[in-house]
Motif scaffolding. Structure first.
Motif, PDB file in Angstrom:
ATOM      1  N   UNK A 231      47.520 -12.913  62.651  1.00 11.18           N
ATOM      2  CA  UNK A 231      48.322 -13.887  63.388  1.00 11.18           C
ATOM      3  C   UNK A 231      49.590 -13.232  63.931  1.00 11.18           C
ATOM      4  N   UNK A 232      50.150 -13.782  65.032  1.00 12.02           N
ATOM      5  CA  UNK A 232      51.440 -13.286  65.533  1.00 12.02           C
ATOM      6  C   UNK A 232      52.564 -13.825  64.659  1.00 12.02           C
ATOM      7  N   UNK A 233      53.651 -13.062  64.577  1.00  9.30           N
ATOM      8  CA  UNK A 233      54.780 -13.469  63.742  1.00  9.30           C
ATOM      9  C   UNK A 233      56.067 -12.871  64.294  1.00  9.30           C
ATOM     10  N   UNK A 234      57.178 -13.484  63.896  1.00  9.52           N
ATOM     11  CA  UNK A 234      58.499 -13.044  64.342  1.00  9.52           C
ATOM     12  C   UNK A 234      59.236 -12.405  63.169  1.00  9.52           C
ATOM     13  N   UNK A 235      59.652 -11.137  63.284  1.00  8.54           N
ATOM     14  CA  UNK A 235      60.333 -10.478  62.170  1.00  8.54           C
ATOM     15  C   UNK A 235      61.715 -11.065  61.928  1.00  8.54           C
ATOM     16  N   UNK A 236      62.073 -11.173  60.646  1.00 14.90           N
ATOM     17  CA  UNK A 236      63.381 -11.670  60.244  1.00 14.90           C
ATOM     18  C   UNK A 236      64.294 -10.499  59.906  1.00 14.90           C
ATOM     19  N   UNK A 237      65.529 -10.790  59.493  1.00 17.92           N
ATOM     20  CA  UNK A 237      66.508  -9.737  59.254  1.00 17.92           C
ATOM     21  C   UNK A 237      66.039  -8.684  58.273  1.00 17.92           C
ATOM     22  N   UNK A 238      65.255  -9.085  57.290  1.00 21.85           N
ATOM     23  CA  UNK A 238      64.808  -8.127  56.282  1.00 21.85           C
ATOM     24  C   UNK A 238      63.758  -7.165  56.822  1.00 21.85           C
ATOM     25  N   UNK A 239      63.277  -7.388  58.052  1.00 18.32           N
ATOM     26  CA  UNK A 239      62.286  -6.567  58.742  1.00 18.32           C
ATOM     27  C   UNK A 239      60.873  -6.757  58.187  1.00 18.32           C
ATOM     28  N   UNK A 240      60.745  -6.760  56.876  1.00 16.83           N
ATOM     29  CA  UNK A 240      59.405  -6.870  56.286  1.00 16.83           C
ATOM     30  C   UNK A 240      58.977  -8.312  56.086  1.00 16.83           C
ATOM     31  N   UNK A 241      59.878  -9.279  56.270  1.00 24.85           N
ATOM     32  CA  UNK A 241      59.526 -10.689  56.195  1.00 24.85           C
ATOM     33  C   UNK A 241      59.462 -11.241  57.610  1.00 24.85           C
ATOM     34  N   UNK A 242      58.398 -11.988  57.902  1.00 26.99           N
ATOM     35  CA  UNK A 242      58.171 -12.488  59.254  1.00 26.99           C
ATOM     36  C   UNK A 242      57.832 -13.968  59.215  1.00 26.99           C
ATOM     37  N   UNK A 243      58.213 -14.666  60.271  1.00 28.68           N
ATOM     38  CA  UNK A 243      57.952 -16.097  60.368  1.00 28.68           C
ATOM     39  C   UNK A 243      56.704 -16.342  61.208  1.00 28.68           C
ATOM     40  N   UNK A 244      55.739 -17.044  60.639  1.00 32.40           N
ATOM     41  CA  UNK A 244      54.576 -17.476  61.400  1.00 32.40           C
ATOM     42  C   UNK A 244      54.938 -18.706  62.211  1.00 32.40           C
ATOM     43  N   UNK A 245      54.621 -18.760  63.495  1.00 29.73           N
ATOM     44  CA  UNK A 245      54.935 -19.944  64.291  1.00 29.73           C
ATOM     45  C   UNK A 245      54.337 -21.203  63.674  1.00 29.73           C
ATOM     46  N   UNK A 246      55.186 -22.153  63.357  1.00 27.15           N
ATOM     47  CA  UNK A 246      54.732 -23.402  62.776  1.00 27.15           C
ATOM     48  C   UNK A 246      54.274 -23.291  61.348  1.00 27.15           C
ATOM     49  N   UNK A 247      54.501 -22.150  60.717  1.00 26.22           N
ATOM     50  CA  UNK A 247      54.001 -21.960  59.363  1.00 26.22           C
ATOM     51  C   UNK A 247      55.025 -21.326  58.451  1.00 26.22           C
ATOM     52  N   UNK A 248      54.556 -20.768  57.348  1.00 27.03           N
ATOM     53  CA  UNK A 248      55.476 -20.211  56.366  1.00 27.03           C
ATOM     54  C   UNK A 248      55.999 -18.846  56.790  1.00 27.03           C
ATOM     55  N   UNK A 249      56.881 -18.301  55.973  1.00 24.74           N
ATOM     56  CA  UNK A 249      57.335 -16.921  56.119  1.00 24.74           C
ATOM     57  C   UNK A 249      56.451 -16.034  55.253  1.00 24.74           C
ATOM     58  N   UNK A 250      56.167 -14.847  55.764  1.00 21.13           N
ATOM     59  CA  UNK A 250      55.307 -13.899  55.061  1.00 21.13           C
ATOM     60  C   UNK A 250      56.136 -12.673  54.717  1.00 21.13           C
ATOM     61  N   UNK A 251      56.279 -12.415  53.440  1.00 20.58           N
ATOM     62  CA  UNK A 251      56.961 -11.206  52.980  1.00 20.58           C
ATOM     63  C   UNK A 251      55.897 -10.138  52.768  1.00 20.58           C
ATOM     64  N   UNK A 252      55.961  -9.070  53.546  1.00 17.51           N
ATOM     65  CA  UNK A 252      54.955  -8.025  53.471  1.00 17.51           C
ATOM     66  C   UNK A 252      55.475  -6.839  52.655  1.00 17.51           C
TER      67      UNK A 252
END
Length: 504
Positions: A231-252
Motif C-alpha cells: 500500500x502507499x503511505x506517507x512517512x512521518x518525522x521518525x522516517x520509519x513510521x508511515x501513515x496509511x491513507x485512511x488507516x493506521x500508522x505503520x512502524x517499520x
C-alpha cells in the motif's frame, strides 16, 4: 578524513543527477544549514561534561571554553534552550570557524574525525531539506502533512539530519520533509516463525503465513530480498513510521541510524506491545480527559529486529470537529502567534499531564515527535496525544502506592529509580518539547513561572522547581561510541536562568 566541504559537494553532485532544478536552492541554503548545526554543536560544547573542556568563562563578549591542550574556544553566550541558528562563527584561538565539521576536525579530540563526518552530512542533508521545503499558508487537514513541514529535525542534536547510508535519491524518496508517497511492501513469513501480539489484520494474513510490512529501503539494504507491493503511505518525522491513507500508522523495522542510535523493533518490544497498550489506556483514563494514548493494534516480528512491524492507531482519531492534532515539533510551523499566554497554557497542559502520570508511576518520553497537541479551531491547546510506548519507564513502587496493578512486564521498561524516571520525563518534555516550542530560556522560564504555581504539589514538581534540568548529552554521546546507552548533562533551570551558562 576531510568530511567538509566534501559532503556538501557530494550531495550537490548527486542532486545534479537526480533533481538538478533543486541545486541552486540547495547551494543557497548551505550557510544557514551550517549555522543551524553549529548552533546545536555550540550548545553541546557549552553545557555538556566533555572531558577535554577544563573551564567555562562568561563575559561581556560571550563564552570562552578552555581546552585541556591550552587552546581556547570563543563564541556567543549559549542559551541552552534556544533553537534559532544564532551561532554563525566560533573562534578556536584566533581562527574563525563557520563550519561545524571543520571546527570538530580542528579540535582533534578522541573520535572527532567520525563525528566531523556526521556533522558534515547533517549540514548537507539539512540544506537539502530546506531547499525542498514547501510550507503553504493553509493548515493541512491530515496529521502526516504537519510532519512533512519539519525540515530541520531534532532541535538540539548536532546530527539533526545525518542519515548514514541514505543517498540523495533515498532522502528524496523516503524523507518526510520531501513529501514523498512511499510504496510499502510485505514479506511473507510462516506464522509458526513469528511472534504476534494484538490483532493482526486479515489483509496481512495469507493462509499459514503472516505478511510483515517492510520499508523499501530496509528490503534493499538490510534484508536484501524482494517483497510484494502492498500500500502507499506517507512517512512521518521518525522516517520509519508511515501513515496509511485512511488507516493506521505503520512502524517499520528501518534499521538505519538516525541521530544518536540505530532504531529497530526488538522482539522484546513486540512481546510487550499489547500489554503496554492496554496498560496505557487505563493510565490515560486517569487524566480527566487531558491525555489520549494511541492504541497499538498489532505487532509482529519474524524473531528478528530487522523484520518486524507495529500497527498503531492514528492520532487523528482523537480530534473532534474543527480540531487539529499537531506534533509538538511542528508547532513553530503552524503560524500560531505563540503569545506568552498561549505558551503558558500549553506548558501548563503538558506539565499537568506529564507530572500526573509520573506520580502514578509512568515516565513518558514526551519529546516533540512522540507528543502531539489537540488544537481547537482557534488554535488553543485543548488535550494531548502520546504515541509510541516503546521507551517509557514504569515504576512498580509508584503504581502500588496508587493501588494500580503492575503490568505483566519485565526488563528495561521497569525501574523504581527516581533519577531515571525524572530524566526520562524532564529530559524529553522540558529540555525537548517545551524548549523547542518556547525557543529560548527566557520564554520557557516565563511560561514555567506562569504554569507551575497552579500544578499539584508533588516531590517531582519540587525537583523540577529546585534543581537543574536533565538533558541527554547528545554531543558527548556521539564522541563516546565506546559507552553504550544514554549519557546525561544538567542544564540551568529556566525558572532562574539568566541566559549565561554557569561558570565551571
Amino acid at each position: 578524513m576531510s568530511p567538509s566541504p566534501t559532503a556538501e559537494a557530494e550531495v550537490a553532485a548527486e542532486l545534479a543527477d537526480v533533481r538538478p532544478a533543486l541545486l541552486p536552492r540547495y547551494r543557497a541554503e548551505l550557510p544557514g544549514a551550517r549555522a543551524a548545526v553549529l548552533t546545536r554543536l555550540w550548545r553541546g560544547l557549552a553545557h555538556e561534561p566533555l572531558p577535554w573542556i577544563t573551564g567555562r568563562m562568561t563575559g561581556a563578549h560571550g563564552l570562552a571554553l578552555r581546552l585541556a591542550d591550552g587552546r581556547t574556544l570563543h563564541g556567543p553566550h549559549a542559551d541552552p534552550y534556544a533553537t534559532g541558528a544564532y551561532v554563525t562563527g566560533v573562534r578556536l584561538d584566533r581562527e574563525l570557524h563557520v563550519d561545524p565539521a571543520r571546527l570538530m576536525e580542528a579540535l582533534a579530540v578522541p573520535h572527532a574525525s567520525a563525528f566531523a563526518a556526521e556533522l558534515a552530512h547533517s549540514v548537507a542533508s539539512s540544506a537539502l531539506s530546506r531547499a525542498d521545503a514547501d510550507h503553504p499558508e493553509e493548515w493541512p487537514d491530515r496529521d502526516w502533512a504537519w510532519e512533512q513541514r519539519v525540515t530541520d529535525g531534532h532541535p538540539f542534536h548536532p546530527g539533526c539530519r545525518s542519515r548514514p547510508g541514505f543517498s540523495v535519491a533515498d532522502q528524496l524518496a523516503y524523507g518526510p520533509e520531501h513529501r514523498p508517497v512511499v510504496r510499502l511492501g510485505t514479506v511473507p513469513v510462516p506464522a509458526a516463525e513469528c511472534l504476534v501480539t494484538g490483532e493482526w489484520p486479515a489483509e496481512l494474513r495469507d493462509g499459514q503465513r503472516l505478511l510483515v510490512p517492510v520499508h523499501p529501503w530496509q528490503a534493499a539494504h538490510v534484508l536484501k530480498r524482494s517483497y510484494d507491493d502492498w500500500r502507499p503511505a506517507h512517512p512521518l518525522m521518525s522516517l520509519r513510521t508511515l501513515a496509511l491513507p485512511g488507516g493506521p500508522h505503520v512502524k517499520t523495522a528501518l534499521s538505519a541510524r538516525l541521530t544518536s542510535s540505530v532504531r529497530d523493533i526488538s522482539p522484546y518490544s513486540v512481546r510487550a506491545a499489547a500489554t503496554l497498550s492496554s496498560f496505557a489506556a487505563d493510565l490515560a483514563s486517569r487524566t480527566d480527559g487531558l491525555l489520549h494514548i494511541t492504541r497499538t493494534l498489532g505487532a509482529v516480528t519474524a524473531r528478528s529486529p530487522d523484520l518486524a512491524a507495529v500497527l498503531r492507531e492514528s492520532p487523528e482519531a482523537y480530534a473532534g470537529p474543527g480540531e487539529r492534532v499537531v506534533p509538538v515539533a511542528a508547532l513553530p510551523l503552524t503560524g500560531l502567534p505563540r503569545s506568552p499566554a498561549w505558551l503558558a497554557a500549553f506548558t501548563a497542559l503538558a506539565l499537568t499531564v506529564g507530572l500526573r502520570l509520573l506520580d502514578l508511576g509512568v515516565a513518558l518520553e514526551a519529546h516533540g515527535q512522540n507528543l502531539l497537541v489537540v488544537l481547537s479551531a482557534d488554535g488553543a491547546p485543548r488535550r494531548l496525544v502520546y504515541r509510541d510506548l516503546a521507551d517509557i519507564r514504569i515504576s512498580p513502587a509508584r503504581l502500588t502506592r496508587h493501588g494500580i496493578a503492575q503490568p505483566a512486564l519485565t526488563g528495561r521498561l521497569i525501574t523504581d529509580d527516581e533519577t531515571t524516571l525524572r530524566r526520562k520525563l524532564f529530559g524529553s518534555l522540558l529540555a525537548g518539547a517545551l524548549a523547542g516550542v518556547a525557543s529560548s530560556g527566557p520564554a520557557l522560564g516565563a511560561a514555567l513561572a506562569a504554569a507551575v504555581p497552579d500544578l499539584p504539589d508533588t516531590s517531582d514538581l519540587a525537583a523540577l522547581r529546585q534543581g537543574p534540568v536533565p538533558a541527554k548529552a547528545l554531543t558527548l554521546m556521539r564522541l563516546s561510541p565506546q559507552t553504550p546507552g544514554d549519557q546525561w548533562t544538567s542544564l540551568p533551570n529556566p525558572l532562574v536562568l539568566e541566559c549565561d551558562p554557569v561558570d565551571q
